[in-house]
Design a protein around this motif. Structure first.
Motif, PDB file in Angstrom:
ATOM      1  N   VAL A 131       0.846  -1.201   0.000  1.00 44.97           N
ATOM      2  CA  VAL A 131       0.000   0.000   0.000  1.00 44.97           C
ATOM      3  C   VAL A 131       0.879   1.247   0.000  1.00 44.97           C
ATOM      4  O   VAL A 131       2.043   1.200   0.389  1.00 44.97           O
ATOM      5  CB  VAL A 131      -0.958   0.032   1.211  1.00 44.97           C
ATOM      6  CG1 VAL A 131      -1.911  -1.151   1.168  1.00 44.97           C
ATOM      7  CG2 VAL A 131      -0.208   0.058   2.521  1.00 44.97           C
ATOM      8  N   SER A 132       0.295   2.336  -0.446  1.00 47.97           N
ATOM      9  CA  SER A 132       1.049   3.582  -0.428  1.00 47.97           C
ATOM     10  C   SER A 132       0.276   4.664   0.303  1.00 47.97           C
ATOM     11  O   SER A 132      -0.958   4.714   0.271  1.00 47.97           O
ATOM     12  CB  SER A 132       1.401   4.033  -1.855  1.00 47.97           C
ATOM     13  OG  SER A 132       0.243   4.284  -2.595  1.00 47.97           O
ATOM     14  N   GLU A 133       1.044   5.478   0.992  1.00 41.77           N
ATOM     15  CA  GLU A 133       0.510   6.610   1.731  1.00 41.77           C
ATOM     16  C   GLU A 133       0.922   7.846   0.947  1.00 41.77           C
ATOM     17  O   GLU A 133       2.105   8.070   0.713  1.00 41.77           O
ATOM     18  CB  GLU A 133       1.128   6.613   3.138  1.00 41.77           C
ATOM     19  CG  GLU A 133       0.574   7.680   4.038  1.00 41.77           C
ATOM     20  CD  GLU A 133       1.100   7.532   5.468  1.00 41.77           C
ATOM     21  OE1 GLU A 133       2.197   6.976   5.671  1.00 41.77           O
ATOM     22  OE2 GLU A 133       0.395   7.984   6.383  1.00 41.77           O
ATOM     23  N   CYS A 134      -0.063   8.624   0.529  1.00 37.58           N
ATOM     24  CA  CYS A 134       0.182   9.733  -0.389  1.00 37.58           C
ATOM     25  C   CYS A 134       0.049  11.067   0.349  1.00 37.58           C
ATOM     26  O   CYS A 134      -0.803  11.216   1.220  1.00 37.58           O
ATOM     27  CB  CYS A 134      -0.832   9.634  -1.531  1.00 37.58           C
ATOM     28  SG  CYS A 134      -0.769  10.989  -2.697  1.00 37.58           S
ATOM     29  N   ASN A 135       0.893  12.013  -0.046  1.00 38.04           N
ATOM     30  CA  ASN A 135       0.902  13.309   0.651  1.00 38.04           C
ATOM     31  C   ASN A 135       0.170  14.405  -0.136  1.00 38.04           C
ATOM     32  O   ASN A 135       0.348  15.581   0.152  1.00 38.04           O
ATOM     33  CB  ASN A 135       2.347  13.732   0.951  1.00 38.04           C
ATOM     34  CG  ASN A 135       3.142  14.001  -0.316  1.00 38.04           C
ATOM     35  OD1 ASN A 135       2.611  13.911  -1.418  1.00 38.04           O
ATOM     36  ND2 ASN A 135       4.413  14.320  -0.171  1.00 38.04           N
ATOM     37  N   CYS A 136      -0.636  14.020  -1.123  1.00 38.71           N
ATOM     38  CA  CYS A 136      -1.333  15.035  -1.912  1.00 38.71           C
ATOM     39  C   CYS A 136      -2.421  15.722  -1.074  1.00 38.71           C
ATOM     40  O   CYS A 136      -2.693  15.339   0.058  1.00 38.71           O
ATOM     41  CB  CYS A 136      -1.924  14.437  -3.191  1.00 38.71           C
ATOM     42  SG  CYS A 136      -3.538  13.684  -2.960  1.00 38.71           S
ATOM     43  N   SER A 137      -3.037  16.727  -1.651  1.00 40.01           N
ATOM     44  CA  SER A 137      -3.934  17.591  -0.877  1.00 40.01           C
ATOM     45  C   SER A 137      -5.105  16.831  -0.280  1.00 40.01           C
ATOM     46  O   SER A 137      -5.535  17.118   0.836  1.00 40.01           O
ATOM     47  CB  SER A 137      -4.448  18.728  -1.767  1.00 40.01           C
ATOM     48  OG  SER A 137      -5.233  18.231  -2.842  1.00 40.01           O
ATOM     49  N   ILE A 138      -5.627  15.845  -0.997  1.00 42.72           N
ATOM     50  CA  ILE A 138      -6.816  15.155  -0.477  1.00 42.72           C
ATOM     51  C   ILE A 138      -6.443  13.929   0.349  1.00 42.72           C
ATOM     52  O   ILE A 138      -7.015  13.706   1.418  1.00 42.72           O
ATOM     53  CB  ILE A 138      -7.811  14.814  -1.621  1.00 42.72           C
ATOM     54  CG1 ILE A 138      -9.132  14.311  -1.045  1.00 42.72           C
ATOM     55  CG2 ILE A 138      -7.236  13.842  -2.627  1.00 42.72           C
ATOM     56  CD1 ILE A 138     -10.282  14.307  -2.037  1.00 42.72           C
ATOM     57  N   CYS A 139      -5.435  13.158  -0.086  1.00 49.03           N
ATOM     58  CA  CYS A 139      -5.070  11.941   0.667  1.00 49.03           C
ATOM     59  C   CYS A 139      -4.513  12.280   2.037  1.00 49.03           C
ATOM     60  O   CYS A 139      -4.752  11.559   3.007  1.00 49.03           O
ATOM     61  CB  CYS A 139      -4.039  11.124  -0.098  1.00 49.03           C
ATOM     62  SG  CYS A 139      -4.663  10.453  -1.632  1.00 49.03           S
TER      63      CYS A 139
END
Ligand SMILES: [Zn+2]
Length: 128
Positions: A25-33
């Motif tokens: 799995v990946s943890e994303c740092n974008c505005s919504i995630c």
């Protein structure tokens, strides 16, 4: 490969997804995630089956409007969606998979804030 089940908080949205027991799995740092704490399990469309909840899913989109952020209109939980990086597949929220089938989560960080640098080809590959 095994079948995991999961869904939203109120239980109206239910799905099955075929994936390893040790989930990449990946943890994303974008505005919504980053606001939602979303953990991505990205799979081709044929490995995901929506069992119920078609009638309560609402779509939110922004920016390029490629990603379709699907959430339950009753409880508000986004248990899966169509990601901009894989518009022909699905991203399942690993946090919404039922307990019991996940052996472990192999978490990688994804720099979605720099989306164009992360996906110079304009999309991502399937790795699982
Ligand atoms: Zn719900």
């Amino acid at each position: 490969m095994i079948t995991h089940t999961g869904g939203c908080h109120c239980g109206r949205v239910r799905f099955e997804v075929t994936a390893p027991a040790a989930l990449p799995v990946s943890e994303c740092n974008c505005s919504i995630c980053s606001k939602a704490g979303y953990l991505h399990l990205i799979v081709p469309a044929d490995r995901f089956r929506l069992l119920s909840g078609h009638d309560v899913l609402t779509t939110y989109s922004f920016n390029t409007h490629t990603a379709k952020h699907l959430f339950c209109s009753v409880c508000g939980v986004k248990s899966f969606y169509v990601p901009r990086s894989h518009p022909d597949g699905y991203s399942i929220n690993a946090r919404c998979i039922d307990p019991g089938t996940i052996a472990q989560m192999l978490i990688t960080q994804s720099d979605g804030r720099e989306w164009e640098k992360l996906y110079p080809q304009g999309r991502g590959d399937y790795t699982t």
